[in-house]
Structures are given as C-alpha cells and as structure tokens.
Design a protein around this motif. Structure first.
Motif, PDB file in Angstrom:
ATOM      1  N   TYR A 172     -78.683   0.925 -63.533  1.00  0.00           N
ATOM      2  CA  TYR A 172     -78.452  -0.471 -64.270  1.00  0.00           C
ATOM      3  C   TYR A 172     -77.460  -0.474 -65.181  1.00  0.00           C
ATOM      4  O   TYR A 172     -76.709  -1.545 -65.557  1.00  0.00           O
ATOM      5  CB  TYR A 172     -79.882  -0.455 -65.169  1.00  0.00           C
ATOM      6  CG  TYR A 172     -80.932  -0.564 -64.414  1.00  0.00           C
ATOM      7  CD1 TYR A 172     -81.159  -1.605 -63.223  1.00  0.00           C
ATOM      8  CD2 TYR A 172     -82.326   0.076 -64.679  1.00  0.00           C
ATOM      9  CE1 TYR A 172     -82.122  -1.544 -62.654  1.00  0.00           C
ATOM     10  CE2 TYR A 172     -83.390  -0.081 -64.274  1.00  0.00           C
ATOM     11  CZ  TYR A 172     -83.536  -1.132 -63.104  1.00  0.00           C
ATOM     12  OH  TYR A 172     -84.613  -1.025 -62.448  1.00  0.00           O
ATOM     13  N   SER A 226     -74.640  -3.417 -65.627  1.00  0.00           N
ATOM     14  CA  SER A 226     -74.657  -4.104 -67.052  1.00  0.00           C
ATOM     15  C   SER A 226     -73.119  -4.221 -67.473  1.00  0.00           C
ATOM     16  O   SER A 226     -72.689  -4.857 -68.229  1.00  0.00           O
ATOM     17  CB  SER A 226     -75.258  -3.198 -68.068  1.00  0.00           C
ATOM     18  OG  SER A 226     -74.948  -2.146 -68.223  1.00  0.00           O
ATOM     19  N   LYS A 253     -76.024  -8.958 -64.556  1.00  0.00           N
ATOM     20  CA  LYS A 253     -75.384  -8.300 -65.611  1.00  0.00           C
ATOM     21  C   LYS A 253     -76.389  -8.328 -66.652  1.00  0.00           C
ATOM     22  O   LYS A 253     -76.829  -7.153 -67.184  1.00  0.00           O
ATOM     23  CB  LYS A 253     -74.121  -8.796 -66.069  1.00  0.00           C
ATOM     24  CG  LYS A 253     -73.393  -7.826 -67.049  1.00  0.00           C
ATOM     25  CD  LYS A 253     -71.910  -8.562 -67.323  1.00  0.00           C
ATOM     26  CE  LYS A 253     -71.235  -7.672 -68.494  1.00  0.00           C
ATOM     27  NZ  LYS A 253     -70.196  -8.200 -68.712  1.00  0.00           N
ATOM     28  N   ALA A 282     -78.649  -5.204 -67.952  1.00  0.00           N
ATOM     29  CA  ALA A 282     -78.629  -4.610 -69.335  1.00  0.00           C
ATOM     30  C   ALA A 282     -80.195  -4.578 -70.097  1.00  0.00           C
ATOM     31  O   ALA A 282     -80.429  -3.656 -70.821  1.00  0.00           O
ATOM     32  CB  ALA A 282     -77.649  -5.493 -70.245  1.00  0.00           C
TER      33      ALA A 282
END
Length: 183
Positions: free
Chosen positions: A138, A142, A169, A173
């Motif tokens: 992740y 992000s 994105k 996040a």
C-alpha cells in the motif's frame, strides 16, 4: 440625367453598379474567418509542432553511439519473450526500471505483500500484474505520482485514466493508515 437612366444603357449601368456592390460585400464578408476556425487552425499548428518535437526526441533517445558498439562483446541479445509469448522476467525488469521510478515509490517485498483486492478497481488479475512489476505494498501505491501512474497503466495494460478515477493512491493511503493502527 433622367433621360440617360431611362435609356437602355442607364438601366445596364445601374444594374452593373448594384451587382458590383453585392459582389464586393459578399467578397469582403465571405473571406473573413470565424474566430473559432482561426483558433482551431492555431491549435492544429501547435499540436503538429508538439508531435514533431516528440518525434525528434524519440529519435534522440534511441540514438546509440558507435563508440559504444565498437568493442566486441558489448552488445548481447536478451530473451524478451518465452514460448507462450509472454514477456520474460528479465525483459519485465528492464522495462520496469526504465519506465517506473522505483527509487521514489520504493521497492516492495514480495514476501510481505498487501492485499490489493481491498482497493476498489483491483481484482486478482490486476493484483497479479502489479506484483509482477514489483509493486507489492500500500505504501508504494500511496506514493504514486502522475508519471508513475501512466507508467503502471502502460506496464499492466490497464484502462487509461482508470487508476485516477478509482483513486488507488487515496485508497492505498487509507488502507496503510488502517494497517499501521492495527500494529
């Protein structure tokens, strides 16, 4: 003067002057271009110039120095496809390194990869493709910039603009924050 206008030549003269006036009015107003047409013409010229510059840049980037090739053994063929027609791992690695900025987004660890299927727009097939190009976390998703998003779209052969529309994105996040809270 009145007798001249009543004569046949007078009628022809008046008719000629009227037609000449109509011609001049039509000619002057007919040759003026619409403002939209002028703008469209200028836009087409600029687009043509940009494409020409892109073509020149492509030629410059692909140029190889003869001195680099003069020594024997410098150039070696690389296996780019396997028997099924898929890109080989070496070819994928080379393409990924040339197109995608892994220095900025970081290199993922395949043994500790995150579940990308929690992100809306990523299914098992796309997740597999992302992991094949080295995106496993992740945190990497992000940090994506626009150029990285375009490179990923090209590399995984995904729908253009879809990554932005699905906001990978932002979702990554949020999932990263949730993951860090659980630790």
């Amino acid at each position: 003067m009145e007798s001249f206008l009543n004569s046949q030549w007078g009628i022809y003269l008046v008719l000629f002057l009227m037609l000449l006036g109509a011609f001049l009015i039509g000619y002057l107003f007919g040759n003026q271009k619409d403002e939209k047409q002028v703008v469209n013409d200028k836009v087409k010229q600029v687009v043509a110039q940009v494409r020409e510059v892109e073509r020149k840049l492509d030629r410059v980037e692909k140029r190889v120095e003869i001195s680099d090739l003069s020594e024997p053994g410098q150039v070696r063929a690389m296996k780019t496809r396997d028997r099924t027609g898929k890109l080989s791992d070496d070819a994928k690695t080379e393409i990924v390194e040339s197109v995608l900025d892994l220095e900025f987004i970081g290199k993922g660890n395949p043994s500790r990869s995150d579940d990308f299927q929690k992100i809306v727009g990523i299914g098992p097939f796309v997740e597999e493709k992302l992991k094949s190009i080295g995106i496993n976390s992740y945190e990497q998703l992000s940090k994506l910039r626009d150029q990285d998003t375009e490179a990923i779209t090209t590399l995984i052969e995904f729908f253009p603009g879809r990554i932005h529309r699905d906001d990978w994105k932002g979702q990554a996040a949020a999932l990263l924050k949730l993951k860090n809270k659980e630790k």
